[in-house]
Design an enzyme around this catalytic site. Structure first.
Site, PDB file in Angstrom:
ATOM      1  N   ASN A 130     -45.981  69.194  -7.815  1.00 13.85           N
ATOM      2  CA  ASN A 130     -44.666  69.726  -8.630  1.00 13.85           C
ATOM      3  C   ASN A 130     -45.077  71.581  -8.556  1.00 13.85           C
ATOM      4  OD1 ASN A 130     -43.541  70.928 -10.236  1.00 13.85           O
ATOM      5  ND2 ASN A 130     -44.622  70.494 -11.860  1.00 13.85           N
ATOM      6  N   LYS A 170     -43.670  73.979  -9.305  1.00 18.21           N
ATOM      7  CA  LYS A 170     -42.941  74.563 -10.402  1.00 18.21           C
ATOM      8  C   LYS A 170     -41.936  76.161 -10.386  1.00 18.21           C
ATOM      9  CE  LYS A 170     -46.767  73.020 -13.319  1.00 18.21           C
ATOM     10  NZ  LYS A 170     -47.707  72.663 -14.196  1.00 18.21           N
ATOM     11  N   HIS A 181     -40.650  67.290 -17.662  1.00 18.30           N
ATOM     12  CA  HIS A 181     -41.525  67.329 -17.754  1.00 18.30           C
ATOM     13  C   HIS A 181     -42.634  68.343 -18.804  1.00 18.30           C
ATOM     14  CE1 HIS A 181     -44.906  70.810 -16.641  1.00 18.30           C
ATOM     15  NE2 HIS A 181     -45.254  69.561 -15.575  1.00 18.30           N
ATOM     16  N   GLU A 217     -44.162  71.589 -19.380  1.00 16.54           N
ATOM     17  CA  GLU A 217     -43.132  72.105 -19.974  1.00 16.54           C
ATOM     18  C   GLU A 217     -41.363  71.916 -20.157  1.00 16.54           C
ATOM     19  OE1 GLU A 217     -45.179  73.960 -16.160  1.00 16.54           O
ATOM     20  OE2 GLU A 217     -46.796  73.694 -16.478  1.00 16.54           O
ATOM     21  N   GLU A 257     -48.567  62.877 -18.303  1.00 17.54           N
ATOM     22  CA  GLU A 257     -49.960  63.878 -17.789  1.00 17.54           C
ATOM     23  C   GLU A 257     -50.313  64.436 -18.975  1.00 17.54           C
ATOM     24  OE1 GLU A 257     -48.128  66.119 -14.362  1.00 17.54           O
ATOM     25  OE2 GLU A 257     -46.761  66.634 -15.876  1.00 17.54           O
ATOM     26  N   GLY A 271     -52.651  72.409 -16.227  1.00 12.38           N
ATOM     27  CA  GLY A 271     -52.774  73.708 -15.843  1.00 12.38           C
ATOM     28  C   GLY A 271     -54.399  74.648 -16.931  1.00 12.38           C
ATOM     29  N   SER A 290     -54.116  68.282 -14.157  1.00 12.34           N
ATOM     30  CA  SER A 290     -55.767  69.103 -13.115  1.00 12.34           C
ATOM     31  C   SER A 290     -55.715  68.477 -12.237  1.00 12.34           C
ATOM     32  CB  SER A 290     -57.212  69.641 -13.877  1.00 12.34           C
ATOM     33  OG  SER A 290     -55.993  71.023 -15.867  1.00 12.34           O
TER      34      SER A 290
HETATM   35  P1  PGA Z   1     -51.909  71.031 -12.929  1.00  9.92           P
HETATM   36  O1  PGA Z   1     -50.049  70.544 -13.116  1.00  9.92           O
HETATM   37  O2  PGA Z   1     -51.599  70.151 -11.945  1.00  9.92           O
HETATM   38  O3  PGA Z   1     -51.771  72.531 -12.831  1.00  9.92           O
HETATM   39  O4  PGA Z   1     -52.517  70.560 -13.891  1.00  9.92           O
HETATM   40  C1  PGA Z   1     -49.676  68.997 -13.001  1.00  9.92           C
HETATM   41  C2  PGA Z   1     -48.054  68.966 -13.430  1.00  9.92           C
HETATM   42  O5  PGA Z   1     -47.908  70.105 -14.669  1.00  9.92           O
HETATM   43  O6  PGA Z   1     -47.328  68.320 -12.478  1.00  9.92           O
END
Ligand code: PGA
Length: 258
Positions: A12, A14, A98, A100, A170, A176, A216
């Site tokens: 992903n 983003k 997601h 976000e 998630e 992140g 992560s």
């Molecule tokens: P990350 O993001 O691997 O940077 O923690 C995962 C995601 O948001 O799908």
């Protein structure tokens, strides 16, 4: 993982990478990793790079994915992208809900449900994201939150679609942040989600639907996560932006047990 479900390693990106950068990455990862038969590599670039990435992802086992879509097929929705438009590009998967999108852009279980249904209706497969925030975990509410998100997103879905569904657990506190759920913490929630699928549908749906872990995921923790019986793949943000790092994630080692 369980050998009956084909693992998905999804990137992903983003709001990262121009179309030119995305194409360069897509070429490099296919050359470096080669054709895949026992797992799928999925790349979700920004919309502006999706057509170009879909054009170069020609190696077996690699699939383009969108990061979001609208639930209507067309209309006065300035700035939105319809599932028909994504299907036309050869998109196989669409990420919906997601965290976000939920937390920054106000998406709800109801919009997630409508989007997931629209993705299926247009011949693609949704990757439906769910997960609790830190305060909910600390208050002991993880199962209630995740259970309600699963129920809300899958309400009215028929069993044939549900068995092809991809869910992504998630935990928001792990996205992140460098703070991954331990394999045991992740497995506990994955098993709970699979149980929930069994009560909403039936055992065969629960056994076939794939549940990814995200938050992560890195080259050095992917193997231990993938050893868990109910973790069928990973949804990766930060560590999917570099070819070598995503290559190592795609090449996770199968556990000996399954
Ligand atoms: P990350 O993001 O691997 O940077 O923690 C995962 C995601 O948001 O799908």
């Amino acid at each position: 993982m369980n050998s009956k479900r084909k693992p998905i390693l999804a990137a992903n990106w983003k709001m990262h990478k121009t179309a030119a950068e995305a194409v360069e990455f897509a070429r490099a990862i296919q050359e470096g990793t080669g054709p895949l038969s026992d797992r799928e590599a999925v790349i979700a670039p920004p919309f502006t790079a999706l057509q170009a990435v879909a054009g170069v992802l020609q190696t077996a086992g690699y699939f383009p994915c969108a990061q979001n879509c609208h639930w209507e097929v067309k209309g006065a929705f300035t700035g939105e992208i319809s599932p028909v438009m994504l299907g036309e590009l050869g998109c196989r998967y669409v990420i919906v809900g997601h965290s976000e999108r939920r937390h920054i852009f106000g998406e709800t279980d109801e919009t997630v449900r409508k989007k997931a249904a629209a993705v299926f209706a247009n011949g693609m497969v949704p990757i439906v994201c769910i997960g609790e925030v830190l305060a909910q975990r600390e208050a002991g509410g993880t199962f209630d939150v995740v259970g309600a998100q699963v129920d809300g997103a899958l309400k009215d879905l028929d069993a044939d679609r549900a068995r092809r569904l991809v869910l992504a657990y998630e935990p928001v506190w792990a996205i992140g942040t460098g703070r991954t759920a331990t394999p045991v913490q992740a497995q506990e929630v994955h098993a709970f989600i699979r149980q929930r699928l069994e009560s909403l549908f039936d055992k065969s749906v629960a056994n076939e639907a794939r549940i990814l872990y995200g938050g992560s995921v890195k080259p050095d923790n992917v193997d231990s996560l993938m050893e868990q019986p109910d973790i069928d793949g990973t949804l990766v943000g930060g560590a999917s932006l570099e070819v070598e790092s995503f290559k190592r994630i795609i090449e996770f080692q199968f556990s000996s047990g399954e």
